[in-house]
Design a protein around this motif. Structure first.
Motif, PDB file in Angstrom:
ATOM      1  N   THR A  24      49.069  42.374  31.433  1.00 14.09           N
ATOM      2  CA  THR A  24      47.029  42.636  31.208  1.00 14.09           C
ATOM      3  C   THR A  24      46.517  43.558  30.317  1.00 14.09           C
ATOM      4  OG1 THR A  24      47.397  43.605  33.951  1.00 14.09           O
ATOM      5  CG2 THR A  24      45.391  44.090  32.955  1.00 14.09           C
ATOM      6  N   ASP A  43      45.881  40.800  27.941  1.00 19.58           N
ATOM      7  CA  ASP A  43      44.793  39.697  28.269  1.00 19.58           C
ATOM      8  C   ASP A  43      43.028  40.563  28.500  1.00 19.58           C
ATOM      9  OD1 ASP A  43      46.089  38.455  30.099  1.00 19.58           O
ATOM     10  OD2 ASP A  43      45.912  38.390  31.444  1.00 19.58           O
ATOM     11  N   LEU A  44      43.237  41.572  28.687  1.00 13.86           N
ATOM     12  CA  LEU A  44      41.681  42.142  28.319  1.00 13.86           C
ATOM     13  C   LEU A  44      41.833  42.577  26.965  1.00 13.86           C
ATOM     14  CD1 LEU A  44      39.427  43.819  29.423  1.00 13.86           C
ATOM     15  CD2 LEU A  44      40.910  45.917  29.666  1.00 13.86           C
ATOM     16  N   THR A  75      40.172  38.832  25.530  1.00 14.22           N
ATOM     17  CA  THR A  75      38.909  38.994  26.120  1.00 14.22           C
ATOM     18  C   THR A  75      37.767  39.704  25.816  1.00 14.22           C
ATOM     19  OG1 THR A  75      39.787  38.306  28.985  1.00 14.22           O
ATOM     20  CG2 THR A  75      37.731  39.279  29.021  1.00 14.22           C
ATOM     21  N   ILE A 128      40.249  32.379  29.770  1.00 12.16           N
ATOM     22  CA  ILE A 128      39.705  33.496  30.811  1.00 12.16           C
ATOM     23  C   ILE A 128      38.798  33.975  31.750  1.00 12.16           C
ATOM     24  CG2 ILE A 128      38.573  35.798  29.177  1.00 12.16           C
ATOM     25  CD1 ILE A 128      39.693  34.978  26.686  1.00 12.16           C
ATOM     26  N   ASN A 143      40.152  35.954  35.020  1.00  8.29           N
ATOM     27  CA  ASN A 143      39.737  37.066  35.027  1.00  8.29           C
ATOM     28  C   ASN A 143      39.521  36.862  36.831  1.00  8.29           C
ATOM     29  OD1 ASN A 143      38.937  39.569  33.217  1.00  8.29           O
ATOM     30  ND2 ASN A 143      39.144  37.479  31.892  1.00  8.29           N
ATOM     31  N   ARG A 157      42.635  37.204  38.840  1.00  8.13           N
ATOM     32  CA  ARG A 157      43.147  38.485  38.115  1.00  8.13           C
ATOM     33  C   ARG A 157      42.491  39.797  39.749  1.00  8.13           C
ATOM     34  NH1 ARG A 157      45.834  40.943  34.744  1.00  8.13           N
ATOM     35  NH2 ARG A 157      45.513  39.712  33.090  1.00  8.13           N
ATOM     36  N   ASN A 158      41.477  39.202  39.587  1.00  4.12           N
ATOM     37  CA  ASN A 158      40.201  40.290  40.597  1.00  4.12           C
ATOM     38  C   ASN A 158      40.876  40.142  41.860  1.00  4.12           C
ATOM     39  OD1 ASN A 158      38.778  41.594  38.363  1.00  4.12           O
ATOM     40  ND2 ASN A 158      37.181  40.673  38.647  1.00  4.12           N
ATOM     41  N   TYR A 207      35.868  46.390  41.520  1.00  2.00           N
ATOM     42  CA  TYR A 207      35.580  45.238  40.527  1.00  2.00           C
ATOM     43  C   TYR A 207      34.683  45.216  39.928  1.00  2.00           C
ATOM     44  CZ  TYR A 207      37.101  41.752  44.554  1.00  2.00           C
ATOM     45  OH  TYR A 207      38.447  40.963  45.050  1.00  2.00           O
ATOM     46  N   GLY A 235      35.873  44.176  36.029  1.00  2.00           N
ATOM     47  CA  GLY A 235      36.152  42.556  36.274  1.00  2.00           C
ATOM     48  C   GLY A 235      34.944  41.769  36.425  1.00  2.00           C
ATOM     49  N   LEU A 270      32.318  42.064  33.036  1.00  2.00           N
ATOM     50  CA  LEU A 270      33.210  40.437  32.086  1.00  2.00           C
ATOM     51  C   LEU A 270      33.131  39.041  32.268  1.00  2.00           C
ATOM     52  CD1 LEU A 270      36.963  42.654  30.837  1.00  2.00           C
ATOM     53  CD2 LEU A 270      34.394  42.531  29.668  1.00  2.00           C
ATOM     54  N   ILE A 271      33.268  39.015  33.335  1.00  2.41           N
ATOM     55  CA  ILE A 271      33.254  37.904  34.420  1.00  2.41           C
ATOM     56  C   ILE A 271      32.130  36.815  34.377  1.00  2.41           C
ATOM     57  CG2 ILE A 271      33.199  36.142  35.978  1.00  2.41           C
ATOM     58  CD1 ILE A 271      35.378  37.646  36.585  1.00  2.41           C
TER      59      ILE A 271
END
Length: 451
Positions: free
Chosen positions: A286, A289-290, A293, A352, A356, A359-360, A410, A413, A416-417
């Motif tokens: 995790t 990945d973060l 990102t 990515i 994400n 992942r959420n 949320y 996340g 970021l998205i």
């Protein structure tokens, strides 16, 4: 000022000054015309009074002196005077006048004046004078009246005032418009350029304030960006150490399990150690990945991304497998409806963003189902949380139908998205549904963005 209305400062000042100027010019024009005629009447009255006092009428007979007709009684005045002032109550020393004109703005064709002057010995004298239309060439058209001339002069003065006012307003508003355009076009590159000159000191001070404020914002953004870049890069090293150490511990535990006898005591320790290593490994994934990102998000927006053919079905399935550790120990069912579909997309960025989103959904579902659907270029991810019996019994029947999933977890996340999709100019929509969350992602290829 009425709420909701928007006024232009330039128009407000312009119309206000024009209104004030019009009122002042009108008042002064009327006042000057009135004073002019009042002065002329006063001169006429004084002249006629002196003529009456200084003229000696023999046997009270009427006579003419310097175009003035003097008589002892009103009946001795010419017929045109008697007709003009018939029925008028004549007061001592008061000038009575009668103008003959076609309409108000034309010059009088004739003017008749009459004054009654009491003498010291008790007698009375009537003095009259008659003017006709002037003969010969005049400096202005004969039909122009003094009132019309005053109006023309007033309008001319108003026009000159308006023209001067427009020139002044233009000289003031043009630098203001230049300041507005300069402020609207300020960006990171323009902030490094020197501040232009805006003619007036107040505008230059305002431009300096705007520039300094944006410089402060730019410096704060640069500090934030630098911190994210440095922090993300620095995190890579400890994450790599954690990953490698985890793999080493897994190998050591595996060898110990093979060498040690299969006892319940040893097996218990092994399970505890394996579970701890799995949690550490999942946390390191995790963090990896973060970090990737944040690094990708902090790059220059103008940097070109490499595009390649990406099979969305394969990508979604791989991400679901990679993120499956988030569902361990949970009663969650994943339903995939992702037919094969290839698109020209930036592979890393797509991985990515989609990762994400999934992942959420996995991370915030403890008991329920996650539906992932792909229709052409639209990816939909929706998770539903199944409430336990105790939770259902605690909810009122009237409210249970409208109970919605709490989306407070949320936050990061989704932000970021949202930033990632905005950078790629993709369409991203997210919102809470009953006991869950719904995310819709519209992917665009390069030619779709340019069209």
């Amino acid at each position: 000022m009425v709420n909701g209305l928007r006024f232009s400062l330039r128009r407000y000042v312009l119309w206000t000054l024009l209104a004030v100027g019009s009122v002042l010019i009108t008042l002064f024009s009327v006042f000057s015309a009135d004073r002019f005629f009042e002065g002329m009447d006063g001169m006429m009255r004084v002249t006629m009074t002196r003529v009456a006092i200084n003229s000696d009428i023999a046997n009270d007979s009427a006579q003419s002196v310097l175009n003035f007709y003097i008589s002892a009684t009103f009946e001795q005045q010419p017929e045109e005077i008697k007709q003009a002032f018939k029925g008028v109550s004549i007061q001592p020393y008061m000038l009575e006048k009668k103008l003959e004109r076609d309409w108000f703005f034309t010059r009088p064709k004739a003017a008749k004046f009459l004054v009654m002057v009491p003498l010291k010995d008790g007698r009375v004298r009537y003095v009259s004078q008659v003017f006709g239309a002037p003969k010969g060439e005049m400096r202005r058209p004969i039909w122009l009246s003094h009132e019309l001339v005053s109006i023309i002069i007033g309008l001319t003065a108003l026009g000159a005032f308006a023209a001067i006012l427009l020139l002044i307003m233009r000289s003031v508003t043009k630098p203001v418009e230049s300041l507005q355009q300069w402020a609207a076009g300020l960006d990171e590159k323009q902030l490094d350029a020197p501040i232009p000159e805006f003619r007036y000191q107040e505008l230059n001070v305002l431009a300096a304030l705007i520039h300094n404020s944006l410089q402060s914002v730019k410096q704060a953004l640069e500090r934030e960006r630098t911190f994210v870049n440095h922090a993300s890069h620095e995190l890579r090293t400890p994450i790599a150490v954690i990953r490698s150490s985890t793999e080493l511990l897994q190998r050591v535990l595996l060898k110990e399990q093979q060498n040690e006898p299969q006892s319940m005591h040893a097996g218990g320790k092994s399970n505890i150690g394996n579970n701890a290593l799995v949690r550490i490994d999942n946390a390191s994934k995790t963090m990896t990945d973060l970090t990737e990102t944040l690094l990708w998000l902090a790059r220059d927006n103008n940097q070109a991304l490499p595009f390649s053919k990406v099979n969305l079905s394969t990508l979604v399935k791989e991400l679901c497998d990679d993120l499956g550790y988030l569902l361990k120990g949970k009663d969650v069912q994943v339903k995939l409806n992702v037919p094969s579909n290839e698109m020209c997309l930036p592979a890393t960025a797509s991985r990515i963003i989609i990762g994400n989103v999934i992942r959420n959904a996995f991370q915030h579902t403890d008991c329920g189902e996650v539906n992932i659907t792909l229709m052409k270029s639209t990816l939909t991810v929706e998770n539903h949380e199944i409430l336990s019996r105790n939770t259902i019994e605690g909810i009122d029947d009237a409210k249970s139908e409208h109970a919605k999933f709490d989306d407070t977890g949320y936050g990061l996340g989704l932000k970021l998205i949202s930033k990632l999709t905005e950078k790629l100019k993709w369409e991203f929509k997210a919102g809470a549904v009953i006991n869950g969350y719904h995310v819709k992602l519209e992917l665009h290829e390069p030619y779709q963005q340019n069209s």
